[in-house]
Design a protein around this motif. Sequence first.
Motif, PDB file in Angstrom:
ATOM      1  N   ILE A   1       0.803  -1.222   0.000  1.00  0.00           N
ATOM      2  CA  ILE A   1       0.000   0.000   0.000  1.00  0.00           C
ATOM      3  C   ILE A   1       0.838   1.275   0.000  1.00  0.00           C
ATOM      4  O   ILE A   1       0.288   2.371  -0.009  1.00  0.00           O
ATOM      5  CB  ILE A   1      -1.008   0.044   1.168  1.00  0.00           C
ATOM      6  N   GLY A   2       2.178   1.147   0.006  1.00  0.00           N
ATOM      7  CA  GLY A   2       3.001   2.351  -0.026  1.00  0.00           C
ATOM      8  C   GLY A   2       2.892   3.050  -1.380  1.00  0.00           C
ATOM      9  O   GLY A   2       2.738   2.400  -2.408  1.00  0.00           O
ATOM     10  N   VAL A   3       2.928   4.376  -1.379  1.00  0.00           N
ATOM     11  CA  VAL A   3       2.812   5.092  -2.643  1.00  0.00           C
ATOM     12  C   VAL A   3       3.984   6.028  -2.920  1.00  0.00           C
ATOM     13  O   VAL A   3       4.087   6.574  -4.008  1.00  0.00           O
ATOM     14  CB  VAL A   3       1.516   5.922  -2.702  1.00  0.00           C
ATOM     15  N   ASP A   4       4.849   6.252  -1.935  1.00  0.00           N
ATOM     16  CA  ASP A   4       5.931   7.198  -2.213  1.00  0.00           C
ATOM     17  C   ASP A   4       7.187   6.781  -1.438  1.00  0.00           C
ATOM     18  O   ASP A   4       7.267   5.670  -0.916  1.00  0.00           O
ATOM     19  CB  ASP A   4       5.512   8.616  -1.816  1.00  0.00           C
ATOM     20  N   HIS A   5       8.140   7.666  -1.360  1.00  0.00           N
ATOM     21  CA  HIS A   5       9.402   7.336  -0.735  1.00  0.00           C
ATOM     22  C   HIS A   5       9.302   7.107   0.758  1.00  0.00           C
ATOM     23  O   HIS A   5      10.183   6.503   1.352  1.00  0.00           O
ATOM     24  CB  HIS A   5      10.424   8.440  -1.045  1.00  0.00           C
ATOM     25  N   ARG A   6       8.199   7.585   1.352  1.00  0.00           N
ATOM     26  CA  ARG A   6       8.024   7.361   2.779  1.00  0.00           C
ATOM     27  C   ARG A   6       8.069   5.856   3.082  1.00  0.00           C
ATOM     28  O   ARG A   6       8.700   5.395   4.022  1.00  0.00           O
ATOM     29  CB  ARG A   6       6.682   7.922   3.218  1.00  0.00           C
ATOM     30  N   ALA A   7       7.378   5.105   2.252  1.00  0.00           N
ATOM     31  CA  ALA A   7       7.315   3.660   2.456  1.00  0.00           C
ATOM     32  C   ALA A   7       8.693   3.049   2.356  1.00  0.00           C
ATOM     33  O   ALA A   7       9.107   2.232   3.186  1.00  0.00           O
ATOM     34  CB  ALA A   7       6.386   3.043   1.421  1.00  0.00           C
TER      35      ALA A   7
END
Lengths: 741, 369
Positions: A640-646
Motif C-alpha cells: 500500500i506504499g505510494v511514495d518514498h516514505r514507504a
Amino acid sequence: MFFSVHPNNFFHLEYTVVQSSLIVAFVLVFVLLVGLIVLASRRWRRLAESEPRVILTGGGTGGHVNPALAIAEGIKKRDPDTQFLYVGVRGKAEAVIVRRVGYPLVFVSSEGFPGLRPSFRTLRFLCRLSLGVVQSLFILFRFAPRWVVATGGYVSAPIIIATLILQALRLSPTKIFLHEQNSIPGQLNAFLGRWVDRVLLTFPQTLSFFKKNGVVVGYPIRGSIALKPREEAQKDLSFTLPPGRQVVFAFGGSQGARTINRALVDALRHLLPHRDRLFIVHGMGLNQAGGYDAAADTRARLEASFEPEERAMLDTFYYRQDYFHNIGNVYSISDLIVCRSGAGSLNEISQLGKPAILIPKANLPGDHQVMNARAMKHGGGAEILFEDTIVEQGEVLEKLEGGVLAEKILRLLNSPQRLNEMAALSGQFLRRHAVERILSELYQDDSYNNGTGYKSIPFKPLLTNHRLLLVLQRAHQADPMGYNPASAAGDEDDLTYYQHRAAGLLSHEPWQDRNLGVKLIGLTLYREKIPTLLHMLSDTTPTSWIKRCFGGDFKQVGFIRRNIVQALQILDQLDPEVERHLLRAMEDPYFEVRSQACIAAAHFGPQLVGKDNWLQAVIQRLKDSCFEVSVEAGKAVGEIGVDHRALDVLLQLKESHYWQVRDAALKGIKRLLERRVIAPSPELLKQIASFILTTTDFRPHFSIKETYQTLQKLCRERESENVVYAAPEILPETALRKRMS
Amino acid sequence: MIYEICNFLMQLSETFSFFRLVNYITFRAIMAALTAVIVLFLFSRYFILFVHRRCLLDQVRETGIDSAFDKRGTPTMGGVLIVGSVLCSMIIWGNWRNPFLLCSIAGMLWFGLIGFYDDMAKVRRKSGDSGMSEKCKLLLQGGFALLFAWICVGPYAPLGPELATKVYIPFYKHALVDFGPYLYGLFIFLFLIFVTNAVNITDGLDGLAITPTIFVVGVLGIFAYVEGNRIYSAYLYYPYLRNAGELAIFGAAFLGAGLGFLWYNAYPAQIFMGDTGSLAIGGTMAVISVLLKQEMLFPLLGGLFVSEALTSQIQDKIGVRWIGRRIFYRAPLHHNLQHKGMAETKVVIRLWIVSGILALISLATLKLR
C-alpha cells in the motif's frame, strides 16, 4: 434381625410372636399378589384373543398423535369392533386432538429425556418415568390390549417399558409396534426400539438403526386428510372464504412455531396491498408452555404492528385459529402451504399434492427437518426458507424476516404455472398406502405387501460443523482465487443452511463454538453477517477476572478476533465500516489479531493504496513489540506504499534483530519496485547493501529425499495416464542362439 | 556379573587379590561407561537396518513446523538401543544386590516398555498423533509412580526410615522439612509423572533430549558418588547413603550409552529415540534424583526439561483450551525458538549450552551450601 442363631446350637431359633406374624403376613400378601397377577394375566390372554383391544400411545406434538389416529382409523375400518385406549401425557397435543376424535383417553406421567449428564432434571425424569411405568402396569392389566401401537415421543415410553417388563416376565401376550416418523430416531425410540416387536419406519435410511426388527412402511395419514373439491371443503370450514382468492395456509405444526407465527405477522404488512386477491389462513398452534403462548404472542404482535383500522382490513383476508381439527379441508382449499418440514406435515402435503414453502427447524438431532426439506426440494415440490439465529434483547431467537417470506409467497402465487408444476411433483414425493402396510404388519397376514411405487429420497447426510470446516478449509487452501463454497459443501441449499447454522453458533456461550461459527461464516461466504462479525471484533466486554489474571482480555477471545479478521479477508468485501474496524484491529491487544490485520491490509492493498491513515497505521505496526506483526506489516507496506516514505521506513529495518523482519522489509521493497512506486537505481542498490544478511535459519537440502520425491511424483502422474509400456524383450538363451545362427 | 565373580575369586585365594579393583566405584563406573558405548556401537548399525526393514519409522505429526515434514521415515525406537546397552553394561559391572540399582533399573525398564508400546501403536496406526491414549499412558506411569512412592516412604525404603520423608533443597545444608509419608509419597508420584513427560516433550528435535540427559545423569552420578562415600559426604555435609555409590556406576553407563546414541542422533538424525527412549530416560532420571534426595535440585539441573514441559502445558491447557489465545508464539520451547527464526541445529546447540550451564550451576551446589 428376625431371629438370632446361637453359635452352639444352630437349630435353636428364637422367634418373637410379632416377628413371626409379620413374616406370615408378608408371605400371605406376596402369595396373594402373585395369584392376582397370574389371574390378571390369564384374563388378559383370554380377552386379547377374543376381543380386539388396542392401546394407542405417543404424543407431545401432533406429529406423533396423528399417525396413531391414522393407524387406529385403519384398524377400525378393518375390524369395527376394536376397542381403543389412548395413553398420553396431560396438557399435551393428544389431550386436545384425541378428545375430539372420541377415543377414551388416560394420562400417565412422563418427561422428555434430559440427556446423560446427571442433574436435577435427570432425577425428575427418572421419578416421573418410574411413576408412569407403574401407572402403565395398572392400565395394561385393566385394559388387556392385544397390541400396543406407539408413535414415539417420550409420551409412549412408560407404556412401552411396562409392556416390555411384562413380556420379559411372560405375563403379557401383547405385541408392541413402534412407529418412527423421522429419518433419525428420537433418543427414547432408538433406545427402546431394539426390544419391541416391530419398528415401523417412515424412511428407508432409518433401517440402519433397527436392523433386526425394522420395516419401512411410510407415514400413515388419516382418511380425513384427502383432497376434496374446493366447494365441498369450503362447507365445513370455521370461516367463510371470499370467492376468487388464492389461499395460503401457514402453520407450524400442532404446537405452532414461533418463527413462522412471527414471520407471518410481519409478512402481513407486505401482503396487505394484495388483500383483494389473497386469503391467509394461519394455524397458530396449541403451545402454551416454555414461555411461549402461541395464540397470545401472535395477538400481541398483531396489535403492536397494526393500527385498529388496519386490523379491520386484515380481517378481510386473514384468518387465524389455534388448531384446525379438520385440517384436510383447509389443505384442500389452499393453493400454497407454509410450514415446518416435520415428517408429518411433509407427508400430508405430499398426500394432497400441494406446493409448499418449508421453513425447517434447525439444529435438531441429525438435522432431520433440513434433510426432509432438502429432499422435498430436490423432488421439486417445495421451496425452502431458513430461519436465522439472532439475539434480541439478550434472548437468542430464531427469526425469519417477514419481508422475505412475503416476497416468496407473492412470487409463487404470481406464477400459477410454477405452482401447478410444484403441486404435481409434490404429489409424487412420498410413499402412499402406509396405513395398509401397517395393518398388514399388525395382522401378520401380508394383506398389503407392495414394496414399490414410491420415489426413494436421495440421502446424503449433512456435514457436521467440524467436518464442514475441514472440507471448506481444504477447498480454500487448494484454490483461494476460485473458491466456491457451494460446490465444496454440496449445493446452494446446503450452503444456505450451513450459513444459518454457523450464524447460530455465534450466540453460544462457550468461546470455542463462537470461534467455529466465525470461521464457518468466513468460509461459507455469508456476507450478510459481516455487521455481526464487526460488532464482535470491536466488542470489548471483559472476560472473567480469573481468565484476565492468566492473560485473557475480552469475552470475544483472541482467537475469535483473529479469525474474524481472517474471515473478513476471505469474505473480501471492503466497505467503510469494515475498513474502520480493521484499522481498530491494527491496535488490538492480542498480537495475532494485529498481524492478521496487517495480512488483511496487504490483501486489500489495491483498494487501500493512497489512503494515508492506512499507511500510517501499517508503518506504526513495523515497530511492534511482536516480530510476527512487524513481518506482516513490512509486507503490507510494500502493497500500500505510494511514495518514498514507504521505502524509507522499510530501509530502517535493515538492522532488525529478527531476520524475518529484514526479509519482510526486502520483500516490501521488491513489491514497491514491482508496483513501480520506486525506480531501480544504483542508489537503491547501495541502500539495500547495508542490510544485515546473516541469518540464524536455513533450509536443509536433502538431495536423496528430493530425488525420491520426484520419482514418486512421476510414478503417480504416469499411473493416471494409462500408457502401455513395451516390456523389454528378454529372450531365453536358446532363442538367442537360434537368432544368432 | 564381573563384580560377583571377582569377589568370589578373591574369597577363594590370595592370588586374585588384584581383583579388589572392582570394589572401587570409579573403576567400575569408567568400565561401565566404556562397555555401554562399545555395546551401542556394536549393535547400532544392525539395529537401524532392522528397524528400517520392519518399517518402524517415525510417523508424520501435525506440528505446523515445516522442518517436521522432512523427518518422517526416520527409523525410531532408538530407546531400545540405549536401554539395551545400559542393561548389558550393568549386567557386567553392576552389583545386583543393591536396592538403589534395582529401583533405577526397574524404573528404566517399566517406562521404556510403556514407550515401546506407544511407539508400536503409532507405527501400526500410521499416525504420530494417535499412539497409546493419554489416559492409558498416564495410568501405566501412575502405576509405577505409586509403587515407587510406596517403596520410598514405606518399610522397605532404601534410604532408611529416618531419611525417607525428609526433603533437601539446593544451597542449604540440612534437611529442610519432613513431609511425612503421605505428602511425600504424593510428591514423588507427581514428580515421576512430570519428569517422564517432560523428557517426552523435549524429545522433539535431533539430539535435543539426549545431550541434556548426559549432563543431568552425569551430575547425578557425581552426587551419587559423593553421597555414597563416607568421607566426602561427611566433608560436604550430605547424608551418607551407604549403597548410593552404585548409582554412580549406573549413571556412568547411562552417560556412555547417551554418548553413543548421540553419534547417530545428532542432526540430521539417523535414528530417533522415540517414546521408548524418552520415557525410559525420564523415568530413570526421576527415580535416581528421588533416591539421591536431589528431587528439589531437578528443576535447576533439568531446567531445560522442566521449561519445555511448562511452556507446552501452559500454551495448551491455559492458552489454547481455556482463555483462547496463544501465550507463547509456539510451544514447547524449542518450537518457539524455531518459530522465531532459528534453524534446528542452532536451537539444539543453544539449548545444549543452556543445559550445560545449568548442570554446572547444579554441580556448584555440592560445595555452595
